[in-house]
Design a protein around this motif. Structure first.
Motif, PDB file in Angstrom:
ATOM      1  N   ARG A   1     -38.113  43.570 -18.325  1.00  0.00           N
ATOM      2  CA  ARG A   1     -37.142  43.208 -17.286  1.00  0.00           C
ATOM      3  C   ARG A   1     -35.977  42.435 -17.907  1.00  0.00           C
ATOM      4  NH1 ARG A   1     -40.023  46.016 -15.814  1.00  0.00           N
ATOM      5  NH2 ARG A   1     -38.224  47.222 -16.460  1.00  0.00           N
ATOM      6  N   LEU A   2     -36.277  41.512 -18.779  1.00  0.00           N
ATOM      7  CA  LEU A   2     -35.211  40.698 -19.374  1.00  0.00           C
ATOM      8  C   LEU A   2     -34.331  41.543 -20.298  1.00  0.00           C
ATOM      9  CD1 LEU A   2     -36.952  37.268 -20.075  1.00  0.00           C
ATOM     10  CD2 LEU A   2     -35.748  38.058 -18.043  1.00  0.00           C
ATOM     11  N   THR A   3     -34.929  42.546 -20.920  1.00  0.00           N
ATOM     12  CA  THR A   3     -34.135  43.470 -21.735  1.00  0.00           C
ATOM     13  C   THR A   3     -33.216  44.301 -20.844  1.00  0.00           C
ATOM     14  OG1 THR A   3     -35.869  43.579 -23.398  1.00  0.00           O
ATOM     15  CG2 THR A   3     -34.253  45.372 -23.394  1.00  0.00           C
ATOM     16  N   ASP A   4     -33.751  44.773 -19.719  1.00  0.00           N
ATOM     17  CA  ASP A   4     -32.929  45.540 -18.778  1.00  0.00           C
ATOM     18  C   ASP A   4     -31.781  44.690 -18.229  1.00  0.00           C
ATOM     19  OD1 ASP A   4     -34.620  47.633 -19.178  1.00  0.00           O
ATOM     20  OD2 ASP A   4     -35.593  47.553 -17.214  1.00  0.00           O
ATOM     21  N   LEU A   5     -32.078  43.424 -17.972  1.00  0.00           N
ATOM     22  CA  LEU A   5     -31.027  42.516 -17.496  1.00  0.00           C
ATOM     23  C   LEU A   5     -29.894  42.456 -18.525  1.00  0.00           C
ATOM     24  CD1 LEU A   5     -29.842  40.337 -15.630  1.00  0.00           C
ATOM     25  CD2 LEU A   5     -31.331  38.668 -16.756  1.00  0.00           C
ATOM     26  N   GLY A   6     -30.251  42.413 -19.790  1.00  0.00           N
ATOM     27  CA  GLY A   6     -29.246  42.400 -20.850  1.00  0.00           C
ATOM     28  C   GLY A   6     -28.378  43.658 -20.818  1.00  0.00           C
TER      29      GLY A   6
ATOM     30  N   VAL B   1     -27.729  45.486 -18.152  1.00  0.00           N
ATOM     31  CA  VAL B   1     -26.849  45.363 -16.985  1.00  0.00           C
ATOM     32  C   VAL B   1     -25.677  44.451 -17.320  1.00  0.00           C
ATOM     33  CG1 VAL B   1     -26.683  44.465 -14.629  1.00  0.00           C
ATOM     34  CG2 VAL B   1     -28.678  45.827 -15.300  1.00  0.00           C
ATOM     35  N   LEU B   2     -25.968  43.340 -17.974  1.00  0.00           N
ATOM     36  CA  LEU B   2     -24.911  42.396 -18.343  1.00  0.00           C
ATOM     37  C   LEU B   2     -23.893  43.036 -19.297  1.00  0.00           C
ATOM     38  CD1 LEU B   2     -27.124  39.233 -18.824  1.00  0.00           C
ATOM     39  CD2 LEU B   2     -25.399  39.569 -17.044  1.00  0.00           C
ATOM     40  N   ASP B   3     -24.399  43.820 -20.234  1.00  0.00           N
ATOM     41  CA  ASP B   3     -23.491  44.492 -21.172  1.00  0.00           C
ATOM     42  C   ASP B   3     -22.536  45.416 -20.413  1.00  0.00           C
ATOM     43  OD1 ASP B   3     -24.638  43.155 -23.272  1.00  0.00           O
ATOM     44  OD2 ASP B   3     -25.901  44.834 -23.906  1.00  0.00           O
ATOM     45  N   ASP B   4     -23.084  46.155 -19.448  1.00  0.00           N
ATOM     46  CA  ASP B   4     -22.237  47.035 -18.628  1.00  0.00           C
ATOM     47  C   ASP B   4     -21.212  46.230 -17.859  1.00  0.00           C
ATOM     48  OD1 ASP B   4     -23.692  49.150 -19.499  1.00  0.00           O
ATOM     49  OD2 ASP B   4     -24.815  49.477 -17.634  1.00  0.00           O
ATOM     50  N   LEU B   5     -21.664  45.168 -17.205  1.00  0.00           N
ATOM     51  CA  LEU B   5     -20.759  44.329 -16.400  1.00  0.00           C
ATOM     52  C   LEU B   5     -19.714  43.693 -17.287  1.00  0.00           C
ATOM     53  CD1 LEU B   5     -23.298  42.395 -14.137  1.00  0.00           C
ATOM     54  CD2 LEU B   5     -21.805  44.273 -13.433  1.00  0.00           C
ATOM     55  N   GLY B   6     -20.158  43.196 -18.422  1.00  0.00           N
ATOM     56  CA  GLY B   6     -19.246  42.505 -19.330  1.00  0.00           C
ATOM     57  C   GLY B   6     -18.128  43.427 -19.801  1.00  0.00           C
TER      58      GLY B   6
ATOM     59  N   ARG C   1     -40.874  41.127 -20.417  1.00  0.00           N
ATOM     60  CA  ARG C   1     -39.967  41.354 -21.548  1.00  0.00           C
ATOM     61  C   ARG C   1     -39.040  42.529 -21.262  1.00  0.00           C
ATOM     62  NH1 ARG C   1     -40.368  38.295 -25.708  1.00  0.00           N
ATOM     63  NH2 ARG C   1     -42.290  37.113 -26.022  1.00  0.00           N
TER      64      ARG C   1
ATOM     65  N   THR D   1     -15.069  40.325 -19.698  1.00  0.00           N
ATOM     66  CA  THR D   1     -15.447  38.937 -19.966  1.00  0.00           C
ATOM     67  C   THR D   1     -15.826  38.751 -21.406  1.00  0.00           C
ATOM     68  OG1 THR D   1     -17.678  39.516 -19.191  1.00  0.00           O
ATOM     69  CG2 THR D   1     -16.270  38.332 -17.673  1.00  0.00           C
TER      70      THR D   1
END
Lengths: 146, 115
Positions: free
Chosen positions: B98-103, B105-110, B96, B115
Protein backbone atom coordinates in the motif's frame (compact mmCIF):
# COMPACT_ATOMS: atom_id res chain seq x y z
CA UNK A 1 5.57 1.98 24.41
CA UNK A 2 3.13 1.08 21.70
CA UNK A 3 5.75 -0.67 19.62
CA UNK A 4 5.10 -3.94 21.37
CA UNK A 5 1.57 -4.04 19.96
CA UNK A 6 2.21 -2.43 16.60
CA UNK A 7 3.36 -2.91 13.09
CA UNK A 8 5.44 0.13 12.24
CA UNK A 9 6.66 1.15 8.82
CA UNK A 10 8.69 4.14 7.81
CA UNK A 11 8.68 5.50 4.29
CA UNK A 12 10.15 8.60 2.64
CA UNK A 13 8.44 10.28 -0.27
CA UNK A 14 10.12 13.02 -2.33
CA UNK A 15 6.95 15.10 -2.23
CA UNK A 16 5.80 17.81 0.19
CA UNK A 17 3.52 16.91 3.12
CA UNK A 18 0.59 18.80 1.57
CA UNK A 19 0.63 16.51 -1.45
CA UNK A 20 0.98 13.37 0.65
CA UNK A 21 -1.90 14.57 2.79
CA UNK A 22 -3.98 15.15 -0.32
CA UNK A 23 -3.37 11.57 -1.46
CA UNK A 24 -4.11 10.19 2.00
CA UNK A 25 -7.44 11.95 2.41
CA UNK A 26 -9.01 12.24 -1.06
CA UNK A 27 -11.38 9.32 -1.78
CA UNK A 28 -10.54 9.04 -5.49
CA UNK A 29 -6.85 8.92 -4.61
CA UNK A 30 -7.34 6.57 -1.65
CA UNK A 31 -8.96 4.20 -4.15
CA UNK A 32 -5.68 4.11 -6.06
CA UNK A 33 -3.33 3.18 -3.25
CA UNK A 34 -5.54 1.72 -0.51
CA UNK A 35 -9.11 0.81 -1.35
CA UNK A 36 -12.10 2.78 -2.52
CA UNK A 37 -13.70 4.25 0.59
CA UNK A 38 -17.43 4.53 0.99
CA UNK A 39 -18.48 7.46 3.17
CA UNK A 40 -15.03 8.86 3.91
CA UNK A 41 -14.77 12.48 5.01
CA UNK A 42 -11.68 14.14 6.44
CA UNK A 43 -13.15 14.84 9.86
CA UNK A 44 -12.97 13.11 13.21
CA UNK A 45 -15.93 10.81 13.72
CA UNK A 46 -16.58 10.13 10.04
CA UNK A 47 -17.44 6.49 9.46
CA UNK A 48 -16.56 4.78 6.24
CA UNK A 49 -15.96 1.36 4.81
CA UNK A 50 -13.36 -0.12 2.53
CA UNK A 51 -13.99 -3.01 0.20
CA UNK A 52 -11.16 -5.42 -0.36
CA UNK A 53 -10.49 -8.96 -1.32
CA UNK A 54 -10.89 -11.43 1.51
CA UNK A 55 -7.58 -12.59 2.99
CA UNK A 56 -8.13 -16.14 4.01
CA UNK A 57 -4.77 -16.53 5.71
CA UNK A 58 -5.72 -14.00 8.37
CA UNK A 59 -9.46 -14.68 8.43
CA UNK A 60 -10.42 -11.35 6.87
CA UNK A 61 -13.92 -11.09 5.32
CA UNK A 62 -13.14 -8.42 2.75
CA UNK A 63 -14.97 -5.38 4.15
CA UNK A 64 -13.23 -3.04 6.56
CA UNK A 65 -15.27 -0.78 8.83
CA UNK A 66 -13.47 2.42 9.82
CA UNK A 67 -13.96 5.58 11.84
CA UNK A 68 -11.68 8.59 11.69
CA UNK A 69 -10.17 8.97 15.16
CA UNK A 70 -7.57 11.69 14.76
CA UNK A 71 -7.10 14.30 12.10
CA UNK A 72 -4.51 17.06 12.15
CA UNK A 73 -3.92 18.44 8.69
CA UNK A 74 -1.33 17.87 7.29
CA UNK A 75 0.36 15.87 10.05
CA UNK A 76 -1.73 13.00 11.25
CA UNK A 77 -4.70 10.90 10.35
CA UNK A 78 -5.73 7.75 12.13
CA UNK A 79 -8.74 5.54 11.82
CA UNK A 80 -10.08 2.38 13.38
CA UNK A 81 -9.79 -0.76 11.28
CA UNK A 82 -12.27 -3.54 11.88
CA UNK A 83 -13.43 -6.46 9.88
CA UNK A 84 -17.06 -5.51 9.19
CA UNK A 85 -18.08 -9.16 9.57
CA UNK A 86 -16.37 -9.68 12.90
CA UNK A 87 -18.47 -10.19 16.01
CA UNK A 88 -16.37 -7.79 18.07
CA UNK A 89 -14.22 -4.78 17.24
CA UNK A 90 -10.61 -5.75 16.70
CA UNK A 91 -9.36 -2.62 18.42
CA UNK A 92 -7.02 -2.08 15.50
CA UNK A 93 -6.02 1.43 14.58
CA UNK A 94 -4.02 2.47 11.56
CA UNK A 95 -2.34 5.84 11.52
CA UNK A 96 -0.33 7.90 9.11
CA UNK A 97 1.94 10.56 10.59
CA UNK A 98 3.68 13.00 8.26
CA UNK A 99 6.83 14.94 8.95
CA UNK A 100 8.59 17.31 6.56
CA UNK A 101 12.06 16.07 5.72
CA UNK A 102 14.11 18.19 3.39
CA UNK A 103 11.94 18.77 0.36
CA UNK A 104 10.03 15.58 0.98
CA UNK A 105 7.95 13.84 3.59
CA UNK A 106 8.68 11.11 6.08
CA UNK A 107 5.61 8.93 6.58
CA UNK A 108 5.39 6.88 9.74
CA UNK A 109 2.74 4.24 9.41
CA UNK A 110 1.48 2.18 12.32
CA UNK A 111 -1.06 -0.58 12.61
CA UNK A 112 -1.62 -0.93 16.32
CA UNK A 113 -4.04 -2.40 18.82
CA UNK A 114 -3.32 -6.07 18.61
CA UNK A 115 -5.04 -7.67 21.57
CA UNK A 116 -2.16 -8.31 23.94
CA UNK A 117 -3.82 -11.40 25.36
CA UNK A 118 -4.48 -13.35 22.21
CA UNK A 119 -1.88 -15.87 21.12
CA UNK A 120 -2.06 -14.52 17.60
CA UNK A 121 -1.38 -11.01 18.85
CA UNK A 122 1.53 -12.16 20.93
CA UNK A 123 3.00 -13.75 17.88
CA UNK A 124 2.31 -10.61 15.89
CA UNK A 125 4.23 -8.53 18.37
CA UNK A 126 7.10 -10.92 18.43
CA UNK A 127 7.14 -11.01 14.70
CA UNK A 128 6.56 -7.37 13.95
CA UNK A 129 8.69 -5.91 16.70
CA UNK A 130 11.87 -3.98 16.16
CA UNK A 131 14.88 -5.90 15.08
CA UNK A 132 12.85 -8.83 14.04
CA UNK A 133 11.73 -8.16 10.52
CA UNK A 134 15.18 -8.00 9.03
CA UNK A 135 16.30 -11.20 10.58
CA UNK A 136 13.20 -13.10 9.55
CA UNK A 137 13.54 -11.87 6.00
CA UNK A 138 17.19 -12.81 5.93
CA UNK A 139 16.65 -16.19 7.53
CA UNK A 140 13.61 -16.91 5.41
CA UNK A 141 15.51 -16.07 2.26
CA UNK A 142 18.40 -18.25 3.39
CA UNK A 143 16.02 -21.10 4.05
CA UNK A 144 14.25 -20.69 0.73
CA UNK A 145 17.56 -20.72 -1.09
CA UNK A 146 18.83 -23.77 0.78
CA UNK B 1 2.47 -24.15 6.38
CA UNK B 2 1.45 -21.33 8.67
CA UNK B 3 2.69 -21.59 12.21
CA UNK B 4 -0.12 -22.48 14.59
CA UNK B 5 -0.13 -21.17 18.12
CA UNK B 6 -1.15 -24.43 19.69
CA UNK B 7 1.96 -26.29 18.72
CA UNK B 8 4.58 -26.18 21.40
CA UNK B 9 7.26 -26.08 18.75
CA UNK B 10 5.92 -22.77 17.47
CA UNK B 11 5.67 -21.39 20.99
CA UNK B 12 9.28 -22.30 21.68
CA UNK B 13 10.32 -20.79 18.40
CA UNK B 14 8.63 -17.50 19.16
CA UNK B 15 9.97 -17.59 22.68
CA UNK B 16 13.47 -18.03 21.35
CA UNK B 17 13.07 -15.13 18.96
CA UNK B 18 11.43 -12.81 21.45
CA UNK B 19 14.78 -12.20 23.10
CA UNK B 20 16.76 -9.37 21.48
CA UNK B 21 20.13 -10.86 22.42
CA UNK B 22 19.23 -14.09 20.71
CA UNK B 23 18.16 -12.17 17.62
CA UNK B 24 21.50 -10.40 17.69
CA UNK B 25 23.28 -13.74 17.94
CA UNK B 26 21.34 -15.04 14.96
CA UNK B 27 22.17 -11.88 13.11
CA UNK B 28 25.86 -12.44 13.79
CA UNK B 29 25.68 -16.08 12.76
CA UNK B 30 24.10 -15.09 9.46
CA UNK B 31 27.56 -13.85 8.50
CA UNK B 32 29.04 -17.27 9.18
CA UNK B 33 29.60 -19.86 11.89
CA UNK B 34 31.18 -18.81 15.17
CA UNK B 35 32.50 -20.37 18.37
CA UNK B 36 31.05 -19.52 21.78
CA UNK B 37 34.22 -17.58 22.46
CA UNK B 38 33.75 -15.50 19.29
CA UNK B 39 30.18 -14.70 20.21
CA UNK B 40 30.99 -13.87 23.83
CA UNK B 41 33.70 -11.44 22.74
CA UNK B 42 31.47 -9.86 20.15
CA UNK B 43 28.70 -9.14 22.65
CA UNK B 44 30.88 -8.57 25.69
CA UNK B 45 29.01 -11.31 27.51
CA UNK B 46 30.13 -14.07 29.86
CA UNK B 47 30.45 -17.40 28.12
CA UNK B 48 27.84 -19.11 30.31
CA UNK B 49 25.27 -16.50 29.26
CA UNK B 50 26.10 -17.03 25.62
CA UNK B 51 25.92 -20.78 26.09
CA UNK B 52 22.47 -20.46 27.62
CA UNK B 53 21.20 -18.41 24.69
CA UNK B 54 22.75 -20.88 22.28
CA UNK B 55 21.06 -23.73 24.11
CA UNK B 56 17.65 -22.12 23.57
CA UNK B 57 18.42 -21.51 19.92
CA UNK B 58 19.65 -25.09 19.55
CA UNK B 59 16.53 -26.48 21.20
CA UNK B 60 14.39 -24.73 18.60
CA UNK B 61 16.71 -25.91 15.84
CA UNK B 62 17.46 -22.34 14.80
CA UNK B 63 21.12 -22.99 15.43
CA UNK B 64 23.16 -26.13 14.98
CA UNK B 65 26.49 -26.96 16.50
CA UNK B 66 29.40 -28.92 15.19
CA UNK B 67 32.43 -30.08 17.15
CA UNK B 68 35.65 -29.67 15.22
CA UNK B 69 38.92 -30.17 17.03
CA UNK B 70 38.86 -28.27 20.29
CA UNK B 71 36.02 -25.98 19.34
CA UNK B 72 32.31 -26.15 18.81
CA UNK B 73 31.06 -24.09 15.95
CA UNK B 74 27.56 -22.67 15.83
CA UNK B 75 25.72 -21.98 12.60
CA UNK B 76 22.27 -20.71 11.66
CA UNK B 77 19.73 -23.26 10.60
CA UNK B 78 16.95 -21.27 8.99
CA UNK B 79 14.46 -23.99 8.17
CA UNK B 80 12.14 -23.34 11.17
CA UNK B 81 11.70 -19.75 10.01
CA UNK B 82 10.06 -20.61 6.72
CA UNK B 83 6.69 -21.18 8.36
CA UNK B 84 7.01 -17.99 10.36
CA UNK B 85 7.68 -15.93 7.29
CA UNK B 86 4.68 -17.42 5.54
CA UNK B 87 2.50 -16.59 8.52
CA UNK B 88 3.74 -13.04 8.68
CA UNK B 89 3.54 -12.26 5.02
CA UNK B 90 -0.13 -11.27 4.63
CA UNK B 91 0.11 -8.09 6.70
CA UNK B 92 3.72 -7.38 5.99
CA UNK B 93 3.18 -7.56 2.28
CA UNK B 94 -0.14 -5.81 2.43
CA UNK B 95 1.00 -2.59 4.08
CA UNK B 96 4.31 -2.39 2.31
CA UNK B 97 2.49 -2.71 -0.99
CA UNK B 98 0.00 0.00 0.00
CA UNK B 99 2.76 2.45 0.89
CA UNK B 100 4.52 1.67 -2.38
CA UNK B 101 1.29 2.32 -4.29
CA UNK B 102 0.89 5.59 -2.42
CA UNK B 103 4.33 6.58 -3.71
CA UNK B 104 3.21 5.85 -7.28
CA UNK B 105 0.12 8.01 -6.82
CA UNK B 106 2.27 10.81 -5.42
CA UNK B 107 4.67 10.56 -8.36
CA UNK B 108 1.74 10.95 -10.76
CA UNK B 109 0.31 13.89 -8.80
CA UNK B 110 3.70 15.50 -8.43
CA UNK B 111 4.35 15.39 -12.17
CA UNK B 112 0.93 16.81 -12.95
CA UNK B 113 0.99 19.56 -10.34
CA UNK B 114 4.57 20.56 -10.99
CA UNK B 115 5.45 20.32 -7.31
Amino acid sequence: MSERTSIELDQFYPHPPALVWHALTTPDLMARWLMRPDGFEPRVGARFSLAAKPIEAVGFSGTVACEVLELVEPELISFSWDDAAAAEPSGWVVSFALRPEGRGTRLLFTHRGFDPDSPAAQRSRTIMGNGWRRIVAALGDAAAAA
Amino acid sequence: MPVRGKTSGADRLFGALANPTRRDILDLLLDGEQTVQDIAERFDMARPSVSEHLRVLRDTDLVREEQRGRHRYYAVHAEPLVGVRDWLSPYERYWRARLTDLGDVLDDLGDGAGT
